[in-house]
Design a protein around this motif. Structure first.
Motif, PDB file in Angstrom:
ATOM      1  N   ALA A 111       0.851  -1.199   0.000  1.00  0.00           N
ATOM      2  CA  ALA A 111       0.000   0.000   0.000  1.00  0.00           C
ATOM      3  C   ALA A 111       0.882   1.242   0.000  1.00  0.00           C
ATOM      4  CB  ALA A 111      -0.909  -0.003   1.231  1.00  0.00           C
ATOM      5  N   LYS A 112       0.263   2.390  -0.252  1.00  0.00           N
ATOM      6  CA  LYS A 112       0.974   3.660  -0.124  1.00  0.00           C
ATOM      7  C   LYS A 112       0.846   4.133   1.320  1.00  0.00           C
ATOM      8  CE  LYS A 112       0.351   5.011  -4.938  1.00  0.00           C
ATOM      9  NZ  LYS A 112      -0.218   5.992  -5.885  1.00  0.00           N
ATOM     10  N   LEU A 113       1.894   4.769   1.809  1.00  0.00           N
ATOM     11  CA  LEU A 113       1.937   5.162   3.212  1.00  0.00           C
ATOM     12  C   LEU A 113       2.080   6.672   3.351  1.00  0.00           C
ATOM     13  CD1 LEU A 113       4.405   2.436   4.572  1.00  0.00           C
ATOM     14  CD2 LEU A 113       1.908   2.306   4.372  1.00  0.00           C
ATOM     15  N   GLY A 114       1.411   7.216   4.369  1.00  0.00           N
ATOM     16  CA  GLY A 114       1.519   8.637   4.653  1.00  0.00           C
ATOM     17  C   GLY A 114       1.520   8.885   6.154  1.00  0.00           C
ATOM     18  N   ALA A 159      -4.866  16.306   2.907  1.00  0.00           N
ATOM     19  CA  ALA A 159      -4.116  15.057   2.694  1.00  0.00           C
ATOM     20  C   ALA A 159      -4.687  14.272   1.514  1.00  0.00           C
ATOM     21  CB  ALA A 159      -4.159  14.203   3.959  1.00  0.00           C
ATOM     22  N   LEU A 160      -6.021  14.184   1.437  1.00  0.00           N
ATOM     23  CA  LEU A 160      -6.652  13.418   0.356  1.00  0.00           C
ATOM     24  C   LEU A 160      -6.282  14.001  -1.005  1.00  0.00           C
ATOM     25  CD1 LEU A 160      -8.612  10.942   0.692  1.00  0.00           C
ATOM     26  CD2 LEU A 160     -10.410  12.467  -0.105  1.00  0.00           C
ATOM     27  N   GLY A 161      -6.232  15.324  -1.077  1.00  0.00           N
ATOM     28  CA  GLY A 161      -5.807  15.970  -2.315  1.00  0.00           C
ATOM     29  C   GLY A 161      -4.383  15.607  -2.685  1.00  0.00           C
ATOM     30  N   ARG A 170     -10.887   2.994   1.009  1.00  0.00           N
ATOM     31  CA  ARG A 170      -9.600   2.296   0.842  1.00  0.00           C
ATOM     32  C   ARG A 170      -8.481   3.000   1.626  1.00  0.00           C
ATOM     33  NH1 ARG A 170      -9.501  -2.591  -1.473  1.00  0.00           N
ATOM     34  NH2 ARG A 170      -7.491  -2.131  -2.446  1.00  0.00           N
ATOM     35  N   VAL A 171      -8.875   3.836   2.605  1.00  0.00           N
ATOM     36  CA  VAL A 171      -7.897   4.584   3.406  1.00  0.00           C
ATOM     37  C   VAL A 171      -8.094   4.248   4.882  1.00  0.00           C
ATOM     38  CG1 VAL A 171      -7.053   6.881   4.052  1.00  0.00           C
ATOM     39  CG2 VAL A 171      -7.924   6.487   1.726  1.00  0.00           C
ATOM     40  N   LEU A 172      -6.990   4.000   5.587  1.00  0.00           N
ATOM     41  CA  LEU A 172      -7.020   3.716   7.022  1.00  0.00           C
ATOM     42  C   LEU A 172      -6.158   4.722   7.762  1.00  0.00           C
ATOM     43  CD1 LEU A 172      -7.755   1.708   9.406  1.00  0.00           C
ATOM     44  CD2 LEU A 172      -5.545   0.616   8.929  1.00  0.00           C
ATOM     45  N   PHE A 188     -14.167  12.270   9.122  1.00  0.00           N
ATOM     46  CA  PHE A 188     -13.831  12.441   7.706  1.00  0.00           C
ATOM     47  C   PHE A 188     -14.385  11.306   6.842  1.00  0.00           C
ATOM     48  CE2 PHE A 188     -10.708  12.348   4.102  1.00  0.00           C
ATOM     49  CZ  PHE A 188     -11.076  13.568   3.555  1.00  0.00           C
ATOM     50  N   GLY A 189     -14.767  10.214   7.497  1.00  0.00           N
ATOM     51  CA  GLY A 189     -15.375   9.115   6.753  1.00  0.00           C
ATOM     52  C   GLY A 189     -14.409   8.048   6.302  1.00  0.00           C
ATOM     53  N   ILE A 190     -13.282   7.912   7.023  1.00  0.00           N
ATOM     54  CA  ILE A 190     -12.343   6.833   6.708  1.00  0.00           C
ATOM     55  C   ILE A 190     -12.260   5.884   7.904  1.00  0.00           C
ATOM     56  CG2 ILE A 190     -10.969   8.147   5.057  1.00  0.00           C
ATOM     57  CD1 ILE A 190      -8.912   8.673   7.233  1.00  0.00           C
TER      58      ILE A 190
END
Length: 224
Positions: A111-114, A159-161, A170-172, A188-190
């Protein structure tokens, strides 16, 4: 893998944040013996400032200035100098939480990480470099740069942008603080994961998607 993106808080989620040890080191470099009683007094000022910051009532500059005001006057220096010295000391003592390196290494292949942190810009990059984690994170979102702090939805929007608008399902969001990480993610709905390392009581009405006591446990959930 259920998620395309996994977002982490920084302090006490990936990195140990022993503020007492850091502030002691900072003051010892100035020839000051900083005691537990001194720290307790500092926290009486510092803790309400962080709440005000998270609630959008003060900005990062005001937080950094106000928390060291008494000590700056006592030592004949500036609050900004003390704040920088403190963040430098925190970088020097920085260590990862147990399981962090293995988790990040394993997830980076799937996955991609932030990172979304309410911490300060001055500390983030140096810690990621020092621990060798910088290469794994595609986005590091710092509230000081954005101008709003978690749990404000605006920092998650920002961040989403930066993430090119992946599907929210699909975001945790993974974090240790209910009122910023988990409330922010839920609003935010995640989906969210509360890292509850100290077996704290869950607040009524607050339902993280997952609750784990360690990053090792989180890895077992995400990579069964």
């Amino acid at each position: 893998m259920k998620y395309d993106w996994i977002l982490f808080d920084a302090d006490e989620t990936l990195f140990h944040f022993d503020a007492f040890k850091g502030i002691q080191l900072m003051f010892s470099r100035k020839g000051v013996d900083f005691t537990q009683a001194d720290y307790n007094q500092y926290q009486e000022v510092n803790k309400p400032l962080w709440v005000a910051y998270q609630n959008g009532k003060i900005d990062a500059h005001e937080l950094k200035h106000s928390r060291f005001l008494q000590w700056a006057e006592k030592l004949g220096t500036t609050t900004m100098e003390l704040n920088s010295a403190f963040l430098n000391a925190m970088a020097d003592i920085c260590t990862l939480l147990p399981g962090a390196r293995d988790l990040i290494d394993s997830l980076s292949e799937r996955a991609k990480l932030g990172i979304i942190t309410n911490g300060f810009e001055e500390l983030q990059d140096v810690r990621l470099e020092k621990t060798g984690l910088k290469k794994f994170f595609e986005q590091v979102i710092i509230s000081e740069q954005v101008g709003v702090a978690k749990p404000d939805k605006k920092i998650f929007d920002y961040a989403l942008g930066k993430m090119n608008y992946p599907c929210k399902s699909r975001v945790l969001m993974v974090g240790d603080t209910l009122q910023s990480d988990i409330v922010g993610g839920i609003n935010f709905g995640i989906e969210t994961c509360w890292l509850n390392r100290h077996n704290a009581e869950k607040e009524e009405g607050l339902e993280p998607t997952y609750i784990v006591s360690s990053l090792v446990e989180l890895k077992k959930i995400l990579i069964p």
